[in-house]
Design an enzyme around this catalytic site. Structure first.
Site, short mmCIF file in Angstrom:
data_model
loop_
_atom_site.label_atom_id
_atom_site.label_comp_id
_atom_site.label_asym_id
_atom_site.label_seq_id
_atom_site.Cartn_x
_atom_site.Cartn_y
_atom_site.Cartn_z
N ASP A 4 -9.25 6.38 8.37
CA ASP A 4 -10.31 5.44 8.02
C ASP A 4 -10.43 4.38 9.12
O ASP A 4 -11.24 3.46 9.01
CB ASP A 4 -9.95 4.77 6.69
CG ASP A 4 -11.06 3.90 6.13
OD1 ASP A 4 -12.22 4.37 6.16
OD2 ASP A 4 -10.79 2.77 5.70
N HIS A 60 -13.95 2.97 8.22
CA HIS A 60 -13.21 1.76 7.80
C HIS A 60 -13.79 1.20 6.49
O HIS A 60 -14.25 0.07 6.43
CB HIS A 60 -13.24 0.70 8.91
CG HIS A 60 -12.14 -0.31 8.77
ND1 HIS A 60 -11.44 -0.82 9.83
CD2 HIS A 60 -11.62 -0.93 7.68
CE1 HIS A 60 -10.54 -1.69 9.41
NE2 HIS A 60 -10.62 -1.77 8.10
N ALA A 94 -4.37 2.56 8.14
CA ALA A 94 -3.83 1.23 8.49
C ALA A 94 -4.62 0.64 9.66
O ALA A 94 -5.63 -0.06 9.42
CB ALA A 94 -2.34 1.36 8.81
N ARG A 95 -4.22 0.91 10.88
CA ARG A 95 -4.96 0.45 12.05
C ARG A 95 -4.91 1.53 13.13
O ARG A 95 -3.85 2.12 13.37
CB ARG A 95 -4.36 -0.84 12.62
CG ARG A 95 -4.67 -2.10 11.82
CD ARG A 95 -6.17 -2.44 11.83
NE ARG A 95 -6.48 -3.64 11.06
CZ ARG A 95 -6.81 -3.65 9.77
NH1 ARG A 95 -6.90 -2.52 9.09
NH2 ARG A 95 -7.07 -4.79 9.16
N GLU A 115 -13.60 0.67 17.01
CA GLU A 115 -14.52 0.85 15.88
C GLU A 115 -15.81 0.08 16.13
O GLU A 115 -15.75 -1.12 16.39
CB GLU A 115 -13.89 0.34 14.58
CG GLU A 115 -12.67 1.14 14.17
CD GLU A 115 -11.96 0.56 12.94
OE1 GLU A 115 -12.51 -0.36 12.30
OE2 GLU A 115 -10.86 1.01 12.64
N GLY A 172 -11.98 1.83 3.45
CA GLY A 172 -10.90 1.99 2.46
C GLY A 172 -10.90 0.90 1.41
O GLY A 172 -10.63 1.13 0.24
N ILE A 184 0.85 -1.21 0.00
CA ILE A 184 0.00 0.00 0.00
C ILE A 184 0.87 1.25 0.00
O ILE A 184 0.64 2.18 -0.77
CB ILE A 184 -0.98 -0.02 1.20
CG1 ILE A 184 -1.89 -1.25 1.12
CG2 ILE A 184 -1.81 1.27 1.22
CD1 ILE A 184 -2.77 -1.48 2.34
O1 LIG Z 1 -7.61 -5.96 4.59
C1 LIG Z 1 -7.53 -5.25 5.59
O2 LIG Z 1 -6.62 -5.34 6.43
C2 LIG Z 1 -8.55 -4.25 5.80
O3 LIG Z 1 -8.46 -3.43 6.69
C3 LIG Z 1 -9.74 -4.31 4.94
O4 LIG Z 1 -10.87 -3.93 5.63
P1 LIG Z 1 -11.65 -4.92 6.60
O5 LIG Z 1 -10.79 -5.06 7.84
O6 LIG Z 1 -11.79 -6.20 5.87
O7 LIG Z 1 -12.94 -4.23 6.83
#
Ligand SMILES: O=C(O)C(=O)COP(=O)(O)O
Length: 320
Positions: free
Chosen positions: A253, A277, A228-229, A258, A279, A154
């Site tokens: 995002d 979330h 990312a997270r 969450e 993306g 990414i």
């Molecule tokens: O693939 C990932 O890590 C993502 O964050 C994709 O979104 P999700 O967690 O599947 O809603």
């Protein structure tokens, strides 16, 4: 004998159809705790398929002695205890690189919206305040320095788009990559970047990587982007820095929690822009992530060859 595939979350229609058409597979669903417990008690489970919310911890694995594969429709594996799965000889499958393009697009969209103040500018017109147009003038990205933290699939796509926008891309990553961008030490990147974008997995090493000390090194004009997270940033310290204008803005995002608590003070800040979330949640990519994962899960259950690189713990399991 047919195999039992347990879904912890819904998957894209095309992927569900593939499972339905597999006459050697039974689909079981455990979307909530009660149905999950009932499926576990009444069935042998051969495979689990989940997205980002379903938690696959050791306490669940120990109840499933026949489990051969845990599959993640997506990339991030922070909801799966990979280390215990590996100890138990269970294959962990994900969909590598399936969502890099769409997350890179989302990242750049957030950066532009924040930098140009578009999220406020759009609301202004909807509220019939055209005359206020001088309030939200923003700035351009062209000529600015973008610091990318994490130069994986990414990060590389974000760098490419940012370069096309005329940005100067610098990066820090745990490994130097063969890319045409300048590698900087972590602290130097924090000090020199006009905007900073995170592209790392959430692990014990990256949790709260952006802490009070990291935030204090950023420019007061810095923008932070996180697709990312949430857990990579210390959210309380981020709130303090934004509130005190020690950094200029934040677009994300993802959040540590969450959905966020309805009283989370970060969300309503004027210099904060958050999407829920989504993306990777485009029609094309959602379908691709799920079908790729189902295809590989079926291959493994049938002792056929899955796609190269889809088994995340392949090396640790000693399967080359
Ligand atoms: O693939 C990932 O890590 C993502 O964050 C994709 O979104 P999700 O967690 O599947 O809603």
């Amino acid at each position: 004998m047919s195999k039992n595939v347990l879904l912890l979350e819904t998957v894209a229609d095309d992927a569900l159809q593939m499972l339905k058409e597999a006459s050697d597979m039974n689909i079981l669903t455990g979307y909530d705790e009660a149905s999950l417990q009932s499926q576990i008690q009444n069935n042998r489970i051969d495979a689990i398929i989940t997205r980002g919310k379903g938690q696959v911890r050791d306490s669940l694995m120990q109840q499933l002695p026949e489990l051969k594969v845990i599959s993640r429709c997506g990339v991030g594996l922070d909801n799966i205890d990979v280390s215990h799965a590996t100890k138990r000889g269970i294959k962990v499958v994900n969909a590598p690189n399936s969502n890099a393009d769409t997350i890179a697009e989302h990242t750049i969209a957030l950066l532009l919206m924040l930098q140009r103040n578009l999220y406020n500018a759009v609301t202004m017109v909807k509220e019939n305040r055209w005359a206020d147009r001088g309030t939200y003038i923003g700035d351009e990205t062209h000529g600015k320095t973008l610091g990318i933290i994490g130069m994986g699939n990414i990060g590389k796509k974000v760098a490419k788009i940012a370069t096309a926008l005329g940005m100067n891309v610098v990066y820090w990553s745990s490994n130097k990559e063969n890319v045409p961008y300048t590698f900087l030490e972590f602290d130097v990147l924090l000090k020199t970047s006009d905007s900073i974008s995170l592209h790392l997995p959430l692990t014990s090493k990256t949790e709260n990587l952006i802490d009070v000390s990291a935030l204090s090194k950023m420019k007061p004009t810095a923008l932070v982007i996180n697709t990312a997270r949430g857990g990579i940033i210390d959210q309380n310290e981020l709130f303090n820095a934004l509130k005190a204008k020690k950094i200029a803005g934040f677009a994300a995002d993802v959040l540590a929690l969450e959905p966020p608590d309805k009283n989370d003070p970060l969300v309503p800040l004027e210099n904060v822009l958050i999407t829920a979330h989504l993306g990777s949640l485009t029609k094309t990519t959602y379908t691709k992530m799920c079908t790729m994962t189902v295809e590989n899960t079926l291959a493994i259950l049938r002792d056929e060859a899955p796609m190269a690189n889809c088994i995340f713990n392949r090396e640790k399991l000693g399967i080359g």
